[in-house]
Motif scaffolding. Structure first.
Motif, PDB file in Angstrom:
ATOM      1  N   LEU A 105      -1.202   3.833  -1.971  1.00 37.72           N
ATOM      2  CA  LEU A 105      -2.460   3.285  -2.463  1.00 37.72           C
ATOM      3  C   LEU A 105      -2.244   2.295  -3.600  1.00 37.72           C
ATOM      4  N   CYS A 106      -1.040   2.270  -4.146  1.00 34.67           N
ATOM      5  CA  CYS A 106      -0.778   1.476  -5.348  1.00 34.67           C
ATOM      6  C   CYS A 106      -0.504   0.006  -5.054  1.00 34.67           C
ATOM      7  N   GLY A 107      -0.217  -0.345  -3.816  1.00 33.59           N
ATOM      8  CA  GLY A 107       0.017  -1.743  -3.481  1.00 33.59           C
ATOM      9  C   GLY A 107       1.484  -2.130  -3.555  1.00 33.59           C
ATOM     10  N   ASP A 108       1.819  -3.280  -2.960  1.00 30.00           N
ATOM     11  CA  ASP A 108       3.209  -3.693  -2.803  1.00 30.00           C
ATOM     12  C   ASP A 108       3.916  -3.935  -4.130  1.00 30.00           C
ATOM     13  N   ILE A 109       3.254  -4.575  -5.084  1.00 26.00           N
ATOM     14  CA  ILE A 109       3.899  -4.877  -6.363  1.00 26.00           C
ATOM     15  C   ILE A 109       4.225  -3.597  -7.112  1.00 26.00           C
ATOM     16  N   CYS A 110       3.308  -2.642  -7.067  1.00 27.98           N
ATOM     17  CA  CYS A 110       3.469  -1.379  -7.790  1.00 27.98           C
ATOM     18  C   CYS A 110       4.613  -0.543  -7.237  1.00 27.98           C
ATOM     19  N   ILE A 111       4.826  -0.580  -5.923  1.00 26.26           N
ATOM     20  CA  ILE A 111       5.769   0.348  -5.286  1.00 26.26           C
ATOM     21  C   ILE A 111       7.016  -0.342  -4.752  1.00 26.26           C
TER      22      ILE A 111
END
Length: 363
Positions: A105-111
């Motif tokens: 749920l955190c998105g590509d940049i976050c993970i």
């Protein structure tokens, strides 16, 4: 800077528990593992090299289990945590409360580049609309609640639950998480429930509804031990840490090599501290009027209050950054509720990129 793990949770507002504090104690072993990082708050300055934390009024689990923790640069230790069918590297954190996981749920940049929790890969996941923001010493995170099967350790762990609340990170402002090698924070507090004031918005219970119990009481873990080793072994690999529980750990309470110290914290593993001594240094004892120390396995540094500055400055001025005189630095002697704990230089000095630095963090 070093990839320090997130520090213990801090309350955004006033915090007070709505339940009776349980009788608990910390068992300290002066000559066990080299370093267990502690977060020290509100007139505190302490670190103990091995610790077992005891909870009362819980069901005993009579199975011995030991989980190996990976040592990252001597400042971050993470171990396996299983959520659904996914195994994730997490910080087992005595300074926080809930299970908080990086998620899809955190998105590509976050993970980017990380192993993260994906609810869609779990057949046992149950969704929830509950959203929480929690604040750590190193930043804040917004997360969405769900329920899933969990295990302390991997698939072979005897410590597992079929349904446990967990929080999926939606977004965060925790820089050390971007640099770290872990995918979650698993709280190991001594409270039964998350105290008031540590989440936003506050949880509003319906009439007759009880708060959801946290991981340790839900699993029936009465006592556990954490040991964070220092140094390297063959091939330069760093010595690991260990999280252990079961009858062998329970027996440590009767081991003469350990000293029992009462835990007086209402919400954290907090204990009384009455003094700090360091031979050869000229400073006023920052704990002469009394201090409180919090045991926090999720932090990499020793956070000290402003009145400890003369002590930390004296050590920093004495230290050669090329590490040539570490053995000449003083042993810190800490008075923890009547027990004397000695902190050798190797426990408060970090080597980063070939240079030595003190592990003190000013509050």
């Amino acid at each position: 800077s070093s990839p320090a793990s997130p520090l213990g949770e801090t309350a955004p507002g006033s915090a007070g528990g709505g339940w009776v504090r349980q009788p608990i104690a910390a068992l300290m072993r002066p000559h066990g593992c080299d370093l267990l990082p502690w977060l020290l708050l509100a007139q505190a300055l302490a670190i103990v090299r091995s610790v077992s934390l005891r909870r009362a009024q819980s069901f005993l689990t009579n199975v011995d289990y030991q989980l190996k923790l990976k040592n990252v640069l001597g400042v971050q230790y993470h171990g396996t945590f299983k959520a659904g069918d996914q195994e994730l590297p997490v910080i087992y954190d005595t300074g926080s409360f809930e299970i908080v996981l990086l998620s899809k749920l955190c998105g590509d940049i976050c993970i980017k580049g990380k192993t993260v929790y994906d609810a869609n890969l779990s057949s046992s996941f149950v969704a929830s609309e509950d959203v929480m923001q929690v604040t750590y010493e190193s930043g804040s995170a917004t997360s969405k609640k769900g329920f899933d099967s969990v295990s302390i350790g991997g698939k072979d762990s005897p410590y597992k639950l079929n349904k446990m609340g967990l929080w999926q990170i939606v977004e965060h402002q925790i820089p050390v998480w971007d640099r770290g090698t872990f995918s979650g924070i698993v709280g190991l507090p001594h409270t039964l429930y998350m105290p008031d004031g540590y989440r936003s918005p506050p949880k509003k219970l319906k009439e007759g509804e009880k708060p959801e119990e946290l991981l340790l009481p839900t699993m029936g873990i009465d006592i556990f031990s954490m040991c964070l080793e220092r140094g390297t072994v063959k091939r330069g690999d760093r010595r690991p840490g260990w999280l252990a529980m079961g009858p062998k750990v329970q027996a440590l309470a009767n081991n003469p090599g350990f000293t029992s110290v009462p835990v007086v914290g209402e919400e954290h593993w907090g204990m009384k501290m009455s003094g700090v001594q360091a031979e050869g240094l000229n400073f006023a004892d920052p704990c002469s009027q009394g201090c409180g120390a919090i045991v926090d396995s999720g932090t990499s540094f020793i956070a000290v209050p402003p009145n400890a500055k003369p002590l930390t400055d004296a050590i920093e001025n004495k230290l050669n950054m090329n590490c040539s005189n570490v053995k000449d630095l003083p042993v810190l002697r800490l008075q923890l509720d009547g027990a004397v704990v000695e902190l050798p230089p190797m426990a408060y000095i970090l080597t980063i990129g070939g240079f030595c630095h003190t592990a003190f963090m000013k509050m």
